[in-house]
Design a protein around this motif. Structure first.
Motif, mmCIF file in Angstrom:
data_model
loop_
_atom_site.group_PDB
_atom_site.id
_atom_site.type_symbol
_atom_site.label_atom_id
_atom_site.label_comp_id
_atom_site.label_asym_id
_atom_site.label_seq_id
_atom_site.Cartn_x
_atom_site.Cartn_y
_atom_site.Cartn_z
ATOM 1 N N PRO A 93 0.804 -1.234 0.000
ATOM 2 C CA PRO A 93 0.000 0.000 0.000
ATOM 3 C C PRO A 93 0.833 1.279 0.000
ATOM 4 O O PRO A 93 0.268 2.366 -0.124
ATOM 5 N N LYS A 94 2.152 1.151 0.118
ATOM 6 C CA LYS A 94 3.001 2.340 0.033
ATOM 7 C C LYS A 94 2.892 3.019 -1.335
ATOM 8 O O LYS A 94 3.280 4.176 -1.487
ATOM 9 N N LEU A 95 2.365 2.322 -2.308
ATOM 10 C CA LEU A 95 2.238 2.892 -3.641
ATOM 11 C C LEU A 95 1.074 3.872 -3.748
ATOM 12 O O LEU A 95 0.881 4.505 -4.788
ATOM 13 N N SER A 96 0.283 3.997 -2.695
ATOM 14 C CA SER A 96 -0.823 4.957 -2.687
ATOM 15 C C SER A 96 -0.518 6.105 -1.740
ATOM 16 O O SER A 96 0.277 5.961 -0.802
ATOM 17 N N ARG A 97 -1.151 7.233 -1.955
ATOM 18 C CA ARG A 97 -0.923 8.398 -1.096
ATOM 19 C C ARG A 97 -1.283 8.090 0.353
ATOM 20 O O ARG A 97 -0.555 8.474 1.274
ATOM 21 N N SER A 98 -2.393 7.410 0.561
ATOM 22 C CA SER A 98 -2.856 7.130 1.918
ATOM 23 C C SER A 98 -2.040 6.053 2.606
ATOM 24 O O SER A 98 -2.094 5.909 3.827
#
Length: 391
Positions: A93-98
């Protein structure tokens, strides 16, 4: 069944009832139907000796078959280390802003590599515009997304990251985040020979992983395997992988039902774009499809032909995810698509594909086709195909 399903089926039913008795009669097959014993004899032969398919004029015959091993582009060759890096990125999920949404959020292995939702949600629980398709056999797709706006998996991998509704990040910010991570820096150096992490390398790693996600063996594949076997118990057992209903469904798929016009080749997709009448032009739920990419009026309402491999794992179906029951889809094709009135004064007025014609399939034939859909659906791929997973 939701409102849209009911509406679509009602439209189809009205269309069917509008045919005169003489028109319905003309649609009937003139040939005497083959018995199941005759079908088994015919389809137990090599594929090039199967009954001649019924195709619309100008459609090339691409035989059905088993999924081959994919090839990797010379600009992004395969390595196990690159694939494992791509797998990590795909689930991170590090690939998303949140820091809460990963590629795997919409492409879940346990849900047939889709997400089981009508439309996916993304950043701040925003709802996307289209259904999230499964990604098995993505290696063989000539364009990506329902409208074909990405030409390669490398391009496609980065596009959800920067989409405001999906992952809502930017590529420079992503590069900065991953370059601050020592573990990722070392992995990228091991794979690409450099510690500096770039968006291009991220896309290459994810694409490499996605190319290894191949369908598992289905009952249809086992049936095809039987053709290559010598006579004996094993061959007989493999031939029995298609029950009578699915076998008749295979025959209908290639002949009377006309499915092979668009769903052909080993992945059951012609990789083209067609309008079956689900554009909702100038109404709620309007989606102009391929036109948004090409700006060609002829492409209004056209969407990519999805692969039918694993189709029963990927409901709800269609670009809008409005169909949770296969009989609704079958009824649409049986009627020759959703009726659309073409406005000659409106250059964007959508036109239903000329490939769709009323089929006049009876209820048993529709059930047999659906049984064949089950026969070409295996359990979802567990992950990278074993031939690529060897260390």
């Amino acid at each position: 069944m939701n409102f849209i399903n009911k509406l679509s089926i009602a439209l189809v039913s009205a269309s069917i009832l509008s045919f005169s008795v003489s028109q319905a009669a003309s649609a009937q097959q003139t040939a005497v139907p083959l018995t199941i014993e005759q079908l088994r004899k015919l389809y137990s032969k090599p594929i090039n000796q199967w009954p001649k398919p019924q195709l619309r004029e100008g459609i090339e015959h691409r035989p059905l078959g088993r999924v081959p091993m994919p090839t990797f582009p010379t600009t992004n060759p395969f390595s196990v280390a690159k694939m494992r890096l791509g797998e990590k990125l795909f689930h991170d999920p590090k690939l998303s802003r949140s820091g809460q949404i990963a590629c795997a959020s919409c492409h879940d292995r346990d849900l047939g590599w889709g997400d089981g939702r009508e439309k996916s949600f993304g950043h701040d629980r925003q709802t996307g515009a289209r259904n999230s398709p499964g990604i098995e056999n993505a290696a063989f797709r000539q364009t990506l997304f329902w409208d074909g706006r990405a030409a390669t998996l490398e391009q496609q991998a980065l596009m959800p990251i920067v989409d405001k509704v999906e992952m809502n990040f930017t590529l420079p910010e992503l590069e900065q985040r991953l370059n601050a991570n020592e573990e990722y820096k070392q992995q990228f150096k091991a794979v690409f020979g450099q510690e500096q992490i770039t968006a291009k390398l991220i896309g290459q790693a994810i694409a490499t992983y996605e190319r290894t996600l191949l369908s598992r063996t289905s009952n249809f594949d086992r049936f095809l395997m039987a053709i290559e076997e010598k006579p004996g118990r094993r061959r007989d057992a493999l031939l029995a992988s298609l029950n009578d209903s699915a076998l008749n469904g295979l025959h209908l798929f290639r002949t009377k039902a006309g499915c092979l016009n668009c769903h052909n080749g080993p992945t059951f997709s012609d990789e083209q774009f067609h309008n079956i009448g689900l554009t909702y032009y100038k109404r709620k739920f309007e989606d102009l499809g391929r036109y948004k990419v090409t700006k060609n009026p002829e492409d209004v309402g056209k969407f990519k032909t999805p692969s039918l491999r694993g189709v029963m794992n990927n409901k709800p179906w269609m670009h809008n995810g409005f169909f949770a029951a296969m009989d609704g889809i079958m009824n649409i094709y049986n009627a020759g698509g959703i009726p659309q009135r073409v406005d000659k004064d409106d250059p964007l007025s959508p036109k239903t594909s000329h490939l769709l014609k009323p089929l006049n399939l009876n209820q048993q034939e529709l059930k047999d086709l659906e049984e064949f859909m089950h026969a070409i659906t295996a359990h979802p791929a567990r992950g990278p195909h074993y031939k690529f997973a060897r260390e």
